[in-house]
Structures are given as C-alpha cells and as structure tokens.
Design a protein around this motif. Structure first.
Motif, PDB file in Angstrom:
ATOM      1  N   VAL A   1      35.144  -4.152  18.069  1.00 44.52           N
ATOM      2  CA  VAL A   1      34.129  -3.694  17.203  1.00 44.52           C
ATOM      3  C   VAL A   1      33.047  -4.209  16.633  1.00 44.52           C
ATOM      4  O   VAL A   1      33.025  -5.196  16.300  1.00 44.52           O
ATOM      5  CB  VAL A   1      35.144  -3.123  16.166  1.00 44.52           C
ATOM      6  N   LYS A   2      32.065  -3.729  17.068  1.00 45.84           N
ATOM      7  CA  LYS A   2      30.694  -4.433  16.499  1.00 45.84           C
ATOM      8  C   LYS A   2      30.172  -3.960  15.213  1.00 45.84           C
ATOM      9  O   LYS A   2      29.972  -4.957  14.254  1.00 45.84           O
ATOM     10  CB  LYS A   2      29.486  -4.173  17.448  1.00 45.84           C
ATOM     11  N   VAL A   3      30.258  -2.504  15.053  1.00 46.94           N
ATOM     12  CA  VAL A   3      29.906  -2.031  13.729  1.00 46.94           C
ATOM     13  C   VAL A   3      30.916  -1.115  13.393  1.00 46.94           C
ATOM     14  O   VAL A   3      31.238  -0.138  14.150  1.00 46.94           O
ATOM     15  CB  VAL A   3      28.557  -1.407  13.613  1.00 46.94           C
TER      16      VAL A   3
ATOM     17  N   SER B   1      33.250  -7.879  13.176  1.00 47.92           N
ATOM     18  CA  SER B   1      32.613  -6.545  12.962  1.00 47.92           C
ATOM     19  C   SER B   1      31.690  -6.609  11.725  1.00 47.92           C
ATOM     20  O   SER B   1      32.079  -7.272  10.845  1.00 47.92           O
ATOM     21  CB  SER B   1      33.529  -5.509  12.735  1.00 47.92           C
ATOM     22  N   TYR B   2      30.714  -5.645  11.736  1.00 55.26           N
ATOM     23  CA  TYR B   2      30.005  -5.380  10.447  1.00 55.26           C
ATOM     24  C   TYR B   2      30.466  -3.879  10.037  1.00 55.26           C
ATOM     25  O   TYR B   2      30.921  -3.200  10.837  1.00 55.26           O
ATOM     26  CB  TYR B   2      28.586  -5.245  10.839  1.00 55.26           C
ATOM     27  N   PHE B   3      30.566  -3.660   8.673  1.00 58.03           N
ATOM     28  CA  PHE B   3      31.077  -2.787   7.851  1.00 58.03           C
ATOM     29  C   PHE B   3      29.973  -1.915   7.349  1.00 58.03           C
ATOM     30  O   PHE B   3      29.430  -2.454   6.332  1.00 58.03           O
ATOM     31  CB  PHE B   3      32.243  -2.941   7.214  1.00 58.03           C
ATOM     32  N   MET B   4      29.519  -0.728   7.713  1.00 60.17           N
ATOM     33  CA  MET B   4      28.556  -0.081   7.034  1.00 60.17           C
ATOM     34  C   MET B   4      29.393   1.151   6.289  1.00 60.17           C
ATOM     35  O   MET B   4      29.912   2.249   6.724  1.00 60.17           O
ATOM     36  CB  MET B   4      27.563   0.931   8.169  1.00 60.17           C
TER      37      MET B   4
ATOM     38  N   GLU C   1      21.228  13.322   5.761  1.00 59.30           N
ATOM     39  CA  GLU C   1      20.544  13.144   6.746  1.00 59.30           C
ATOM     40  C   GLU C   1      19.843  11.713   6.553  1.00 59.30           C
ATOM     41  O   GLU C   1      19.834  10.696   7.660  1.00 59.30           O
ATOM     42  CB  GLU C   1      19.795  14.259   7.212  1.00 59.30           C
ATOM     43  N   ASN C   2      19.200  11.652   5.562  1.00 57.84           N
ATOM     44  CA  ASN C   2      18.582  10.184   5.426  1.00 57.84           C
ATOM     45  C   ASN C   2      19.437   9.048   5.196  1.00 57.84           C
ATOM     46  O   ASN C   2      18.865   8.104   5.912  1.00 57.84           O
ATOM     47  CB  ASN C   2      17.854  10.377   4.038  1.00 57.84           C
ATOM     48  N   ILE C   3      20.777   9.234   4.652  1.00 62.36           N
ATOM     49  CA  ILE C   3      21.527   7.983   5.017  1.00 62.36           C
ATOM     50  C   ILE C   3      21.639   7.764   6.382  1.00 62.36           C
ATOM     51  O   ILE C   3      21.460   6.390   6.750  1.00 62.36           O
ATOM     52  CB  ILE C   3      22.943   8.297   4.369  1.00 62.36           C
ATOM     53  N   VAL C   4      21.808   8.449   7.272  1.00 62.91           N
ATOM     54  CA  VAL C   4      22.014   7.972   8.831  1.00 62.91           C
ATOM     55  C   VAL C   4      20.661   7.645   9.437  1.00 62.91           C
ATOM     56  O   VAL C   4      20.673   6.796  10.173  1.00 62.91           O
ATOM     57  CB  VAL C   4      22.729   9.056   9.647  1.00 62.91           C
ATOM     58  N   ILE C   5      19.540   8.352   8.958  1.00 59.19           N
ATOM     59  CA  ILE C   5      18.282   7.797   9.483  1.00 59.19           C
ATOM     60  C   ILE C   5      18.067   6.236   8.995  1.00 59.19           C
ATOM     61  O   ILE C   5      17.681   5.589   9.873  1.00 59.19           O
ATOM     62  CB  ILE C   5      17.239   8.714   8.843  1.00 59.19           C
ATOM     63  N   VAL C   6      18.484   5.579   7.911  1.00 61.69           N
ATOM     64  CA  VAL C   6      18.249   4.738   7.331  1.00 61.69           C
ATOM     65  C   VAL C   6      19.335   3.667   7.859  1.00 61.69           C
ATOM     66  O   VAL C   6      18.984   2.528   8.558  1.00 61.69           O
ATOM     67  CB  VAL C   6      18.292   4.460   5.834  1.00 61.69           C
ATOM     68  N   GLY C   7      20.545   4.076   7.840  1.00 57.96           N
ATOM     69  CA  GLY C   7      21.477   3.215   8.247  1.00 57.96           C
ATOM     70  C   GLY C   7      21.983   3.073   9.982  1.00 57.96           C
ATOM     71  O   GLY C   7      22.079   2.084  10.232  1.00 57.96           O
TER      72      GLY C   7
ATOM     73  N   VAL D   1      22.418  -0.242  12.371  1.00 54.97           N
ATOM     74  CA  VAL D   1      23.496  -0.181  13.398  1.00 54.97           C
ATOM     75  C   VAL D   1      22.879  -0.501  14.855  1.00 54.97           C
ATOM     76  O   VAL D   1      23.315  -1.284  15.389  1.00 54.97           O
ATOM     77  CB  VAL D   1      24.361   1.230  13.347  1.00 54.97           C
ATOM     78  N   ASP D   2      21.975   0.426  15.120  1.00 58.41           N
ATOM     79  CA  ASP D   2      21.352   0.362  16.349  1.00 58.41           C
ATOM     80  C   ASP D   2      20.802  -1.249  16.779  1.00 58.41           C
ATOM     81  O   ASP D   2      20.723  -1.948  17.764  1.00 58.41           O
ATOM     82  CB  ASP D   2      20.128   1.365  16.581  1.00 58.41           C
ATOM     83  N   HIS D   3      20.124  -1.787  15.726  1.00 53.45           N
ATOM     84  CA  HIS D   3      19.558  -3.162  15.908  1.00 53.45           C
ATOM     85  C   HIS D   3      20.766  -3.957  16.068  1.00 53.45           C
ATOM     86  O   HIS D   3      20.575  -4.917  16.788  1.00 53.45           O
ATOM     87  CB  HIS D   3      18.609  -3.516  14.538  1.00 53.45           C
ATOM     88  N   ILE D   4      21.658  -4.039  15.275  1.00 58.75           N
ATOM     89  CA  ILE D   4      22.682  -4.902  15.427  1.00 58.75           C
ATOM     90  C   ILE D   4      23.482  -4.827  16.827  1.00 58.75           C
ATOM     91  O   ILE D   4      23.855  -5.823  17.286  1.00 58.75           O
ATOM     92  CB  ILE D   4      23.976  -4.573  14.242  1.00 58.75           C
ATOM     93  N   VAL D   5      23.712  -3.482  17.371  1.00 56.87           N
ATOM     94  CA  VAL D   5      24.317  -3.570  18.554  1.00 56.87           C
ATOM     95  C   VAL D   5      23.495  -3.918  19.771  1.00 56.87           C
ATOM     96  O   VAL D   5      23.884  -4.722  20.566  1.00 56.87           O
ATOM     97  CB  VAL D   5      24.716  -1.952  18.743  1.00 56.87           C
TER      98      VAL D   5
END
Length: 344
Positions: free
Chosen positions: A40-42, A121-124, A317-323, A327-331
């Motif tokens: 698990v990466k994130v 893993s990173y935990f969001m 929706e904003n939460i997922v835009i920001v988070g 997530v995508d950058h870490i992966v």
C-alpha cells in the motif's frame, strides 16, 4: 509444510537425500504460492458515507471511491466497519466509522491485517468538520498540522469556577496521547502542492457566509492549515470555540481551525503500529462552529428549514480535489517517498 522420512538400516543414503530434496522443493513451492500482501502506497480513510459508494449523494468517501476504486473488489477485514478497496497503483481506502472508538477500531484492524503491507504507506485521513468564522469559511479545505483530543481532562460548569476563567484543565497521564504534531515537512509539502487547487463554491454557501461579519467567514474557499480538535461530542458556540483555541495554545499547537471527531484517535493507532510520520489529516469545512450574531447556539444546532449551511456537496468534492493531487504525486514519485518524506 513439514518433511519427514524414515532411515532404514539397510537403505541407501542417496534415497534419503532425494526424498528430503523433493520435500524441500514442495515446501518452497507452497510458500511461493501463498498470496503476497498488497503493498500500500497511500491509504485513504473516510469516516462516513451517506449511502452507496457511488451513484447517490456523496459523503466523505464517494468521490475518493469514484476517483480510485470504481473497478476495485472489496476486501473484507475482520474488525473493520467496511471493506477495503485497492487499485493496481497501490492506493487503498475504506470508511472507518464516525467517532474516536469506531474509527480507531477499524484502523487498527486494517493495520494489523496480514493482507496488507503498510510498512511504507502514507495515510490520508479525510473528512468534514466545523470551522470558527474567525479562521475560515464554508468549503475551505484544511491540512492538519496538529491533532488534539478535546477530552482527556477535567471540565466543570462555568458558574462553579472562577468567573471568566477557562473551564478545562488537562489530566495528568495523557501527555503522549492528547495531542500529536504531524510531520511538518510532509504537511508543508501537501500545502505547497495543493494551495492553488481550483476549489468549488455554490450560491447557497455564498448566501450563508454573509450572515457572519468576520472577513475570513465571508471570503471564497481556500486551502489552509492548522490544528484539528477531535471530540465525540459536537461542540458548538463561541464559548466552546474559545475553549478549543485555549486548548491549542495550552498544548503549544497552532491555532484551532477544525472541529472533528476522529483524527487524534487514528493517530494513536498509527503511533503504536507504523508511526505517524506519514500521516496527513485533511478536513473540509461544512459548517461554522457557532451561530451568527443573530442566531443562538441552539438555533445553530437545530436550524429551521432553509436555514442550514450550504456547500456540503462542494466541500466533499473540494477535499478530493485537494487531497487527490497529493495522493497522485506520492504514487507517481514513489521512489522519492517510499523511505519517508523530509524537506527537500
């Protein structure tokens, strides 16, 4: 798998060695055939979902599910509230449950389950919360720098103490679990990467904001950072909001920004298992933690029809835009993050 053989008095040693070699080969093959844990990466954690994971009104997890897990199969985990979903890129997620006990119980069950390798893993930790009108507004998204437990102390009625003095005192023995500072380098990275995210807003949220005189309450949504305070009881009103700020100052944390119910409990689980250096807490503001000057605290808690805060749909929706950007950058830069993150 155990190997055994019988040595006969007149048997050949070559036969004995052959049997042992074959047995060892079968054992190694059986071990190799065992299913390896998912790396698990994130790990993304929501606290509640309103209905299904897709196709209806979205709660805290639906937009995460649609972005990362629409094609994933559920993995049932004993002790966890809901199944875990994982995609092929190493992103997993689940709904943990509301409140300190429910969320931390699910998190512990998942961390200890052998189906997952969470050692890197990173935990969001993701959800909604309330915000003081002096600090922010509806549809803001806030990165937690500190996580504080609203409880673990002593409280008394204001009239039973010194007039105008705080009505909270920390209890000794909880120094290591009543507050956690999250990795400053990781938090700063997340803020820097996401601070210009294109946040959504709505006419209903805009109309609600103007009931409050504070400039921060009236502005457009933004990405901010500060302390998240978790209590199983929703605390509302200017008095308890001031007490939350008092606690933040008492514990040497940043300004109180978000009222929520789970973060510090999940942090304790991670601290006891895999550590908190890779933990991020992300909250969207769906309400103010107190009424406007023309509204009592009770009226704010139980608003009349048409008086509720707007902007819930835009906030989740904003939460997922920001988070999601983090997530995508870490992966996509996993080699830079696998062994932990420090300021570059």
């Amino acid at each position: 798998m155990a190997c055994s053989f019988v040595i006969r008095p007149y048997g050949s040693n070559s036969l004995k060695y052959l049997v042992c070699a074959l047995c060892l080969l079968v054992s190694v093959s059986a071990i190799g055939a065992e299913k390896k844990p998912i790396t698990v990466k994130v790990f993304i954690a929501g606290m509640f979902e309103i209905g299904a994971n897709q196709g209806d009104k979205a709660g805290e997890f639906q937009h995460w599910y649609e972005r990362y897990f629409a094609d994933a199969q559920p993995i049932t985990i004993p002790g966890a509230l809901t199944p875990v979903f994982c995609n092929k890129n190493g992103v997993c997620g689940s709904v943990l449950g509301m409140g300190k006990v429910a969320s931390s119980s699910s998190m512990l069950a998942i961390v200890l389950n052998s189906q997952f390798d969470l050692s890197h893993s990173y935990f969001m930790i993701s959800g909604v919360g309330g915000i003081p009108p002096s600090q922010g507004t509806i549809a803001d998204v806030n990165w937690g720098s500190w996580l504080i437990d609203y409880d673990l102390g002593h409280r008394w009625m204001p009239e039973e103490g010194e007039a105008g003095a705080p009505v909270f005192m920390p209890r000794q023995g909880y120094e290591d679990i009543r507050r956690y500072q999250l990795n400053p380098a990781l938090v700063n990275f997340a803020v820097s990467l996401s601070k210009n995210a294109p946040l959504k807003d709505s006419p209903s949220a805009q109309a609600y904001r103007i009931r409050y005189p504070e400039p921060q309450a009236r502005r457009k949504p933004a990405v901010t950072v500060g302390t998240h305070i978790a209590g199983d009881t929703f605390f509302h009103g200017p008095g308890l909001s001031a007490e939350a700020q008092y606690m933040s100052e008492l514990y040497g944390a940043d300004d109180y920004m978000i009222a929520e119910m789970e973060g510090v409990a999940i942090a304790q689980v991670l601290a006891r298992t895999v550590g908190t250096d890779r933990m991020l807490s992300l909250r969207g503001a769906v309400n103010f933690d107190q009424g406007n000057p023309n509204e009592s605290t009770l009226a704010h808690l139980d608003p009349a029809p048409g008086e509720t805060a707007g902007g819930f749909a835009e906030t989740v929706e904003n939460i997922v835009i920001v988070g999601g950007s983090v997530v995508d950058h870490i992966v996509s830069h996993w080699s830079d993050f696998k062994d932990g993150y420090t300021a570059k």
